[in-house]
Scaffold this motif. Structure first.
Motif, PDB file in Angstrom:
ATOM      1  N   LYS A  18       0.849  -1.187   0.037  1.00  0.00           N
ATOM      2  CA  LYS A  18      -0.109  -0.019  -0.063  1.00  0.00           C
ATOM      3  C   LYS A  18       0.834   1.269  -0.027  1.00  0.00           C
ATOM      4  CE  LYS A  18      -3.052   2.439   2.977  1.00  0.00           C
ATOM      5  NZ  LYS A  18      -2.978   2.864   4.458  1.00  0.00           N
ATOM      6  N   LEU A  19       1.935   1.264   0.829  1.00  0.00           N
ATOM      7  CA  LEU A  19       2.741   2.297   0.994  1.00  0.00           C
ATOM      8  C   LEU A  19       3.519   2.673  -0.300  1.00  0.00           C
ATOM      9  CD1 LEU A  19       3.751   2.053   4.569  1.00  0.00           C
ATOM     10  CD2 LEU A  19       2.219   3.884   3.690  1.00  0.00           C
ATOM     11  N   PHE A  20       4.168   1.498  -0.883  1.00  0.00           N
ATOM     12  CA  PHE A  20       4.830   1.807  -2.441  1.00  0.00           C
ATOM     13  C   PHE A  20       3.746   2.582  -3.242  1.00  0.00           C
ATOM     14  CE2 PHE A  20       7.946  -1.937  -1.806  1.00  0.00           C
ATOM     15  CZ  PHE A  20       8.939  -1.177  -1.434  1.00  0.00           C
ATOM     16  N   VAL A  21       2.639   2.148  -3.495  1.00  0.00           N
ATOM     17  CA  VAL A  21       1.916   2.841  -4.357  1.00  0.00           C
ATOM     18  C   VAL A  21       1.642   4.076  -4.118  1.00  0.00           C
ATOM     19  CG1 VAL A  21      -0.363   2.902  -5.481  1.00  0.00           C
ATOM     20  CG2 VAL A  21       0.829   0.775  -4.969  1.00  0.00           C
ATOM     21  N   GLU A  22       1.553   4.585  -2.779  1.00  0.00           N
ATOM     22  CA  GLU A  22       1.258   5.892  -2.306  1.00  0.00           C
ATOM     23  C   GLU A  22       2.557   6.804  -2.245  1.00  0.00           C
ATOM     24  OE1 GLU A  22      -0.346   5.557   1.510  1.00  0.00           O
ATOM     25  OE2 GLU A  22      -2.069   4.838   0.998  1.00  0.00           O
ATOM     26  N   ALA A  23       3.734   6.205  -2.111  1.00  0.00           N
ATOM     27  CA  ALA A  23       4.887   7.168  -1.697  1.00  0.00           C
ATOM     28  C   ALA A  23       5.840   7.087  -2.841  1.00  0.00           C
ATOM     29  CB  ALA A  23       5.409   6.524  -0.601  1.00  0.00           C
ATOM     30  N   ALA A  24       5.850   5.992  -3.640  1.00  0.00           N
ATOM     31  CA  ALA A  24       6.851   5.914  -4.884  1.00  0.00           C
ATOM     32  C   ALA A  24       7.188   7.068  -5.728  1.00  0.00           C
ATOM     33  CB  ALA A  24       6.538   4.809  -5.865  1.00  0.00           C
ATOM     34  N   ARG A  25       6.063   7.954  -5.943  1.00  0.00           N
ATOM     35  CA  ARG A  25       6.130   9.123  -6.809  1.00  0.00           C
ATOM     36  C   ARG A  25       6.664  10.163  -6.188  1.00  0.00           C
ATOM     37  NH1 ARG A  25       1.279   6.738  -9.239  1.00  0.00           N
ATOM     38  NH2 ARG A  25       1.781   5.805 -10.918  1.00  0.00           N
ATOM     39  N   THR A  26       6.450  10.519  -4.877  1.00  0.00           N
ATOM     40  CA  THR A  26       6.722  11.670  -3.912  1.00  0.00           C
ATOM     41  C   THR A  26       7.809  11.607  -3.057  1.00  0.00           C
ATOM     42  OG1 THR A  26       5.061  10.966  -2.510  1.00  0.00           O
ATOM     43  CG2 THR A  26       4.353  12.432  -4.432  1.00  0.00           C
ATOM     44  N   GLN A  27       8.373  10.282  -2.576  1.00  0.00           N
ATOM     45  CA  GLN A  27       9.062  10.259  -1.331  1.00  0.00           C
ATOM     46  C   GLN A  27      10.273   9.121  -1.752  1.00  0.00           C
ATOM     47  OE1 GLN A  27       7.376   9.650   2.502  1.00  0.00           O
ATOM     48  NE2 GLN A  27       5.250  10.068   1.547  1.00  0.00           N
ATOM     49  N   ARG A  28      11.191   9.094  -0.998  1.00  0.00           N
ATOM     50  CA  ARG A  28      12.494   8.234  -1.109  1.00  0.00           C
ATOM     51  C   ARG A  28      12.211   7.061  -0.542  1.00  0.00           C
ATOM     52  NH1 ARG A  28      18.143   8.757  -1.835  1.00  0.00           N
ATOM     53  NH2 ARG A  28      19.077   7.401  -0.724  1.00  0.00           N
ATOM     54  N   ILE A  29      12.474   6.050  -1.059  1.00  0.00           N
ATOM     55  CA  ILE A  29      12.362   4.758  -0.366  1.00  0.00           C
ATOM     56  C   ILE A  29      13.525   4.125  -0.141  1.00  0.00           C
ATOM     57  CG2 ILE A  29      11.401   2.534  -0.784  1.00  0.00           C
ATOM     58  CD1 ILE A  29       9.053   3.801  -2.487  1.00  0.00           C
ATOM     59  N   GLU A  30      13.913   3.443   1.035  1.00  0.00           N
ATOM     60  CA  GLU A  30      15.411   3.042   1.370  1.00  0.00           C
ATOM     61  C   GLU A  30      15.312   1.575   1.979  1.00  0.00           C
ATOM     62  OE1 GLU A  30      17.298   7.003   2.531  1.00  0.00           O
ATOM     63  OE2 GLU A  30      16.717   5.695   4.168  1.00  0.00           O
ATOM     64  N   PHE A  31      16.148   0.823   1.643  1.00  0.00           N
ATOM     65  CA  PHE A  31      16.218  -0.804   2.116  1.00  0.00           C
ATOM     66  C   PHE A  31      17.528  -0.608   3.008  1.00  0.00           C
ATOM     67  CE2 PHE A  31      13.797  -1.085  -1.559  1.00  0.00           C
ATOM     68  CZ  PHE A  31      12.855  -1.900  -1.334  1.00  0.00           C
ATOM     69  N   ARG A  32      17.348  -1.066   4.260  1.00  0.00           N
ATOM     70  CA  ARG A  32      18.480  -0.856   5.209  1.00  0.00           C
ATOM     71  C   ARG A  32      18.752  -2.265   5.827  1.00  0.00           C
ATOM     72  NH1 ARG A  32      20.473   4.356   6.599  1.00  0.00           N
ATOM     73  NH2 ARG A  32      19.567   5.840   5.531  1.00  0.00           N
ATOM     74  N   ASP A  33      19.995  -2.375   6.215  1.00  0.00           N
ATOM     75  CA  ASP A  33      20.148  -3.921   6.844  1.00  0.00           C
ATOM     76  C   ASP A  33      19.833  -3.412   8.348  1.00  0.00           C
ATOM     77  OD1 ASP A  33      22.182  -2.461   7.927  1.00  0.00           O
ATOM     78  OD2 ASP A  33      23.993  -3.582   7.078  1.00  0.00           O
ATOM     79  N   PRO A  34      19.959  -4.724   9.278  1.00  0.00           N
ATOM     80  CA  PRO A  34      19.806  -4.539  10.560  1.00  0.00           C
ATOM     81  C   PRO A  34      20.398  -3.407  11.337  1.00  0.00           C
ATOM     82  CG  PRO A  34      19.862  -6.489  10.097  1.00  0.00           C
ATOM     83  CD  PRO A  34      20.354  -5.876   8.919  1.00  0.00           C
TER      84      PRO A  34
END
Length: 82
Positions: A18-34
């Motif tokens: 749900k959040l990907f669809v809402e945020a992908a066009r307007t916000q930075r998305i990050e993947f982080r390790d532990p």
């Protein structure tokens, strides 16, 4: 486990679709390790444009088109491809 961050805030994986669809066009998305180290990130389209891209103006393009160039055959010779 990899954590998902949207707009600098950690997000639950159950809400990710749900959040990907809402945020992908307007916000930075990050993947982080532990440990919180950034593994990968995406930025909204057009959000970050390098200086060299901003420097490609119509005037600069027209100027470069007037400069002499090389044929493909000439470039192959210059690069010792033959």
């Amino acid at each position: 486990m990899v954590t998902l961050h949207i707009g600098g805030r950690a997000v639950n994986w159950a809400d990710a679709e749900k959040l990907f669809v809402e945020a992908a066009r307007t916000q930075r998305i990050e993947f982080r390790d532990p440990a919180g180290v950034l593994l990968a990130a995406t930025d909204p389209a057009g959000a970050i444009e390098p200086d060299w891209v901003r420097g490609i103006t119509p005037e600069e393009t027209a100027r470069r088109l007037t400069e002499p160039g090389f044929t493909f055959e000439e470039m192959k010779q210059r690069l010792s491809w033959q």
